[in-house]
Design an enzyme around this catalytic site. Sequence first.
Site, PDB file in Angstrom:
ATOM      1  N   TYR A 143       0.860  -1.176   0.000  1.00  0.00           N
ATOM      2  CA  TYR A 143       0.000   0.000   0.000  1.00  0.00           C
ATOM      3  C   TYR A 143       0.894   1.223   0.000  1.00  0.00           C
ATOM      4  O   TYR A 143       1.847   1.290   0.776  1.00  0.00           O
ATOM      5  CB  TYR A 143      -0.891   0.002   1.247  1.00  0.00           C
ATOM      6  CG  TYR A 143      -1.800   1.205   1.382  1.00  0.00           C
ATOM      7  CD1 TYR A 143      -1.528   2.205   2.319  1.00  0.00           C
ATOM      8  CD2 TYR A 143      -2.926   1.345   0.572  1.00  0.00           C
ATOM      9  CE1 TYR A 143      -2.359   3.299   2.461  1.00  0.00           C
ATOM     10  CE2 TYR A 143      -3.769   2.443   0.709  1.00  0.00           C
ATOM     11  CZ  TYR A 143      -3.483   3.420   1.650  1.00  0.00           C
ATOM     12  OH  TYR A 143      -4.308   4.513   1.780  1.00  0.00           O
ATOM     13  N   ASP A 238       9.393   2.789  -0.756  1.00  0.00           N
ATOM     14  CA  ASP A 238       8.380   3.511   0.023  1.00  0.00           C
ATOM     15  C   ASP A 238       8.675   3.230   1.498  1.00  0.00           C
ATOM     16  O   ASP A 238       8.274   2.187   2.028  1.00  0.00           O
ATOM     17  CB  ASP A 238       6.973   3.055  -0.377  1.00  0.00           C
ATOM     18  CG  ASP A 238       5.919   3.777   0.438  1.00  0.00           C
ATOM     19  OD1 ASP A 238       4.716   3.583   0.173  1.00  0.00           O
ATOM     20  OD2 ASP A 238       6.277   4.530   1.372  1.00  0.00           O
ATOM     21  N   LYS A 266       4.949   9.557   8.304  1.00  0.00           N
ATOM     22  CA  LYS A 266       4.787   9.064   9.672  1.00  0.00           C
ATOM     23  C   LYS A 266       5.810   9.668  10.647  1.00  0.00           C
ATOM     24  O   LYS A 266       5.723  10.839  11.006  1.00  0.00           O
ATOM     25  CB  LYS A 266       4.805   7.533   9.674  1.00  0.00           C
ATOM     26  CG  LYS A 266       3.601   6.940   8.888  1.00  0.00           C
ATOM     27  CD  LYS A 266       3.592   5.435   8.880  1.00  0.00           C
ATOM     28  CE  LYS A 266       2.552   4.889   7.920  1.00  0.00           C
ATOM     29  NZ  LYS A 266       1.187   4.900   8.436  1.00  0.00           N
TER      30      LYS A 266
HETATM   31  P1  KE4 Z   1      -0.564   8.556   4.359  1.00  0.00           P
HETATM   32  O1  KE4 Z   1      -1.126   9.228   3.135  1.00  0.00           O
HETATM   33  O2  KE4 Z   1      -1.588   7.732   5.115  1.00  0.00           O
HETATM   34  O3  KE4 Z   1       0.239   9.496   5.280  1.00  0.00           O
HETATM   35  O4  KE4 Z   1       0.572   7.518   3.869  1.00  0.00           O
HETATM   36  C1  KE4 Z   1       0.196   6.531   2.918  1.00  0.00           C
HETATM   37  C2  KE4 Z   1       1.158   5.371   3.029  1.00  0.00           C
HETATM   38  C3  KE4 Z   1       2.175   5.252   2.092  1.00  0.00           C
HETATM   39  N1  KE4 Z   1       3.069   4.240   2.148  1.00  0.00           N
HETATM   40  C4  KE4 Z   1       3.013   3.319   3.147  1.00  0.00           C
HETATM   41  C5  KE4 Z   1       4.034   2.221   3.184  1.00  0.00           C
HETATM   42  C6  KE4 Z   1       1.996   3.400   4.133  1.00  0.00           C
HETATM   43  O5  KE4 Z   1       1.945   2.458   5.120  1.00  0.00           O
HETATM   44  C7  KE4 Z   1       1.060   4.440   4.082  1.00  0.00           C
HETATM   45  C8  KE4 Z   1      -0.072   4.577   5.084  1.00  0.00           C
HETATM   46  N2  KE4 Z   1      -0.167   3.533   6.058  1.00  0.00           N
HETATM   47  C9  KE4 Z   1      -1.500   3.284   6.602  1.00  0.00           C
HETATM   48  C10 KE4 Z   1      -1.378   2.139   7.611  1.00  0.00           C
HETATM   49  N3  KE4 Z   1      -1.251   0.875   6.962  1.00  0.00           N
HETATM   50  C11 KE4 Z   1      -2.105   4.513   7.197  1.00  0.00           C
HETATM   51  C12 KE4 Z   1      -3.298   4.265   8.101  1.00  0.00           C
HETATM   52  C13 KE4 Z   1      -4.584   4.571   7.429  1.00  0.00           C
HETATM   53  O6  KE4 Z   1      -4.679   4.399   6.209  1.00  0.00           O
HETATM   54  O7  KE4 Z   1      -5.527   4.994   8.178  1.00  0.00           O
END
Ligand code: KE4
Length: 428
Positions: A143, A238, A266
């Site tokens: 993801y 990523d 994060k």
């Molecule tokens: P954000 O847009 O959520 O800040 O980041 C997206 C993203 C990009 N790359 C990786 C490897 C990620 O894990 C994420 C976001 N992680 C999720 C948890 N699996 C965020 C939590 C959520 O979607 O509420």
Amino acid sequence: MRDKSQQLFQKAQQFIPGGVNSPVRAFKAVGGTPLFIRSAKGPYLFDEDGNRYIELINSWGPMVLGHAHEVVEKAVSDALQYSFSFGAPTKKEVAIAELIVSMVPSVEKIRMVNSGTEATMSAIRLARGFTGRDKMIKFEGCYHGHGDSFLIAAGSGAVTFGTPDSPGVPKGVANDTLTARYNDIGHVKQLVEANPGQVAAIILEPVAGNMGCVLPEPGFLQGLRELCTKEGILLIFDEVMTGFRLSRGGAQERFGVMPDLTTLGKIIGGGMPVGAYGGRREIMDFVSPAGPVYQAGTLSGNPIAMAAGYAMLEYLDYHPETYRILENTGDRLASGIKSSLAKLGLNYTVNHIGSMLTLFFTGEKVHNFETAKTSDTALFGKYFNAMLDEGVYLAPSQYEALFFSTALEESHLDQILEANEKSLAKIA
Ligand code: KE4
């Protein structure tokens, strides 16, 4: 007793889709009412009903030092006296950029954005602009945020809700996204050979967290590096999850494999909304206004967010013992969970590295999306709620990683492992 959370959830659903601002928070995958959190401190969350939980999500990764760490709190309160947002360059942005370049081995220049999604969307556009190619390869179960190009065989909430290929993504966009099996370099080579000179980038989580925690098998990352170098494809790590968590320099430092571009999020914001993408100078100088690839943002480099992020990264830079603490915590929890599984005669799978861990409710070795999906998600839901009843708050989906913070002390680990054994016994 969770009355207030139930009342708030009812009201929230009148005004917010699903009552939440990010799907996985809704507890749909595990059942029950999402907890509305009022405050947090150290390893604890406190919900609106006054219940206290030892938590293993840490805001999905950022709170690696635990909640309300005094260093970050002080930085934010100091920054407030200078006001919130200018939409102009600031000294702190230069300082955090210099610090990140010094910490992340392959990053020579960096651009700040407001989320991990923005970082990956921008990195892919940059890779396409730099190479003049359109296609990208991602991996099933990884993801990378909710950008259209990535919502193909996506992990995290997308797979949790059965929408790994979301409606609303135009066929034209989907056609330029090729998906490979994680840990299968042969499959990647087939895709590259079938699309000669058309692949701009290969993007992956160097340690996957979004199908649950899945480690790269020996040679996988290096194999991708060699393939990308040979084919003129940009390798994008990523590291939104793994950055500053798996080591001071993230997964690329831990595994010794250098990508061409890195996306971050994060931890980089210390709990505030921050993302970033960076990499080799000659690639990053393609980003506007230095180069032709456009990307912009009203709140990029927001001074309050930069203050929080800088304080956290500076602490991690000055306190390398943090990573030994995180390793010890991860080892202790992983071995404790495994010994409880053995004691109860349960052959579930524990994948763990550093301060990332997933207990998969399957007897399979989990090394990609297909094997992760053999997990019994209903059983996971029972485990999740049993742990919640024991006062331990996990990620509300089988397809997520747990994140540990340095705020967990021995007594907390004992409580977590005791809750784990009781919960496994209860649901088995
Ligand atoms: P954000 O847009 O959520 O800040 O980041 C997206 C993203 C990009 N790359 C990786 C490897 C990620 O894990 C994420 C976001 N992680 C999720 C948890 N699996 C965020 C939590 C959520 O979607 O509420």
